[in-house]
Write a protein that holds these residues in place. Structure first.
Motif, mmCIF file in Angstrom:
data_model
loop_
_atom_site.group_PDB
_atom_site.id
_atom_site.type_symbol
_atom_site.label_atom_id
_atom_site.label_comp_id
_atom_site.label_asym_id
_atom_site.label_seq_id
_atom_site.Cartn_x
_atom_site.Cartn_y
_atom_site.Cartn_z
ATOM 1 N N GLY A 152 0.820 -1.204 0.000
ATOM 2 C CA GLY A 152 0.000 0.000 0.000
ATOM 3 C C GLY A 152 0.848 1.245 0.000
ATOM 4 N N SER A 164 0.636 3.749 -3.096
ATOM 5 C CA SER A 164 0.080 5.092 -2.909
ATOM 6 C C SER A 164 1.119 6.150 -3.270
ATOM 7 N N MET A 203 -7.379 6.622 -6.885
ATOM 8 C CA MET A 203 -6.791 6.898 -5.570
ATOM 9 C C MET A 203 -7.858 7.057 -4.491
ATOM 10 N N LYS A 251 -9.158 3.554 -3.600
ATOM 11 C CA LYS A 251 -8.223 2.750 -2.813
ATOM 12 C C LYS A 251 -7.957 3.346 -1.442
ATOM 13 N N TRP A 298 -6.355 6.263 -0.915
ATOM 14 C CA TRP A 298 -5.060 6.965 -0.878
ATOM 15 C C TRP A 298 -5.234 8.469 -1.003
ATOM 16 N N SER A 353 2.697 9.490 5.339
ATOM 17 C CA SER A 353 3.510 9.249 4.148
ATOM 18 C C SER A 353 4.841 9.962 4.252
#
Lengths: 68, 134, 96, 78
Positions: free
Chosen positions: B30, B34, B85, B88, B90, B106
């Protein structure tokens, strides 16, 4: 003083786009080998194909508007 | 796939340098996806702006037509990437707090990765390429 | 002096000033719309902005063609364009 | 109006920028259309003014469906 060409400005813009597209395509191609998600991979491949077409078109335009 | 829902939350503690160990690579897919998707989205955004800027500077009708097509394709691609995105998990444009949390995680992960020894010290592989005069 | 008086005082330059302002606005419009689209997540918003962008590109092209025809703008001859620019600059510098 | 999802904050700011810009452009185009003597330029400006008005109305609708839009914040409600 060198003669400025009629389409110098345009050619410069097209070169900018061409460089950008080249880098984008390379990045998307490389990223395909790293991603896990297959939907994302498919989208990256779509970008590669789209960018390849764009690069071909831009190459033609750059040559067409090339300063003599 | 379960990682799609909470890709980055898997980074619980400080990242272990032994990233080849299975339990340390939890959440990796992931995180990788991402990050790459974000890079992809930023590229698509720049693409739209670059095409539009070029259009305002170019007079040649044929070039204009081609670049306008490119711009339209780029806008569609941008739409698809942002939709993917969002699906998912993200990208949370409608939920700013969630997005900020994700961005910070992140960023933290990126900082941790920057400290990792990912590649061998010497990456010169010239001997394996046909470049005798390099 | 107000804006309109300044414009009126420019004599035959008035049209050129207005057209140039229009061109610059049209150009900025195209770029502004592109930036906005790149920040868009809602399909409905994207649809509206995309439609507006196409109109903005069209408007820019029209005014660009108009100016080229009138000789205000020399995209094909940068050297001539620089002379036009210098003349316009002189006019502005003469404003009291 | 939009159903379900509302317009996100970031989009709203972009829409705000565009509307401000468009407002100025349309006002200017309308004023200038009366000022120029050249028929063609006047028509171009007039056309731009008309389409700009339509666009501004659409953008205003979008802004009013944003999640940041709050009727109670309108000055005349105070």
């Amino acid at each position: 003083m060198p003669q400025l060409n009629s389409t110098l400005h345009e050619t410069m813009e097209l070169h900018e786009l061409l460089n950008f597209k080249t880098i984008c395509m390379t990045t998307s191609k490389m990223a395909q080998g790293v991603v896990f998600d297959q939907d994302l991979k498919a989208l990256l491949e779509k970008d590669v194909q789209q960018s390849r077409q764009a690069i071909t078109v831009l190459q033609g335009l750059v040559i067409k508007t090339q300063p003599q | 796939m379960s990682y799609e829902k909470k890709p980055i939350n898997a980074l619980k503690g400080p990242m272990n340098n032994d990233y080849l160990e299975i339990q340390n690579s939890e959440g990796m897919p992931g995180l990788v996806d991402s990050t790459i998707a974000l890079n992809f989205l930023l590229n698509a955004k720049s693409g739209i702006k670059n095409c539009a800027t070029a259009l305002t500077e170019i007079a040649d009708p044929e070039a204009r037509k081609e670049i306008h097509n490119m711009l339209n394709a780029q806008i569609d691609l941008h739409a698809q990437i942002s939709e993917l995105m969002m699906n998912k998990g993200w990208f949370h444009p409608y939920h700013v707090a969630e997005q900020f949390k994700l961005d910070l995680v992140s960023a933290q992960a990126a900082v941790q990765i920057s400290n990792m020894q990912l590649f061998p010290g010497n990456t010169s592989r010239l001997g394996t390429f046909a470049t005798p005069n390099y | 002096m107000g804006l309109l008086q300044n414009l009126a005082g420019m004599g035959d330059m008035t049209e050129q000033v207005i057209a140039t302002d229009f061109l610059i606005s049209a150009k900025a419009g195209v770029r502004n719309y592109a930036v906005a689209i790149s920040e868009t997540a809602t399909p409905e918003v994207r649809e509206v902005l995309h439609r507006h962008l196409d109109v903005a590109i069209d408007t820019h092209e029209k005014i660009f063609n108009y100016m080229t025809k009138k000789g205000y703008y020399h995209a094909n001859n940068p050297q001539e364009q620089l002379i036009v620019d210098a003349k316009a600059a002189d006019t502005v510098l003469d404003i009291q | 109006m939009l159903e379900g999802k509302r317009i996100s904050p970031h989009e709203t700011f972009e829409l705000h920028e565009i509307v401000s810009f468009k407002n100025i452009c349309a006002t200017k185009a309308s004023a200038m259309a009366g000022l120029v003597t050249d028929e063609e330029l006047s028509t171009l400006l007039q056309q731009d003014f008309t389409t700009s008005q339509e666009h501004i109305a659409e953008l205003k609708d979008l802004i009013q469906s944003s999640e940041l839009w709050d009727e109670n914040q309108l000055p005349n409600n105070h």
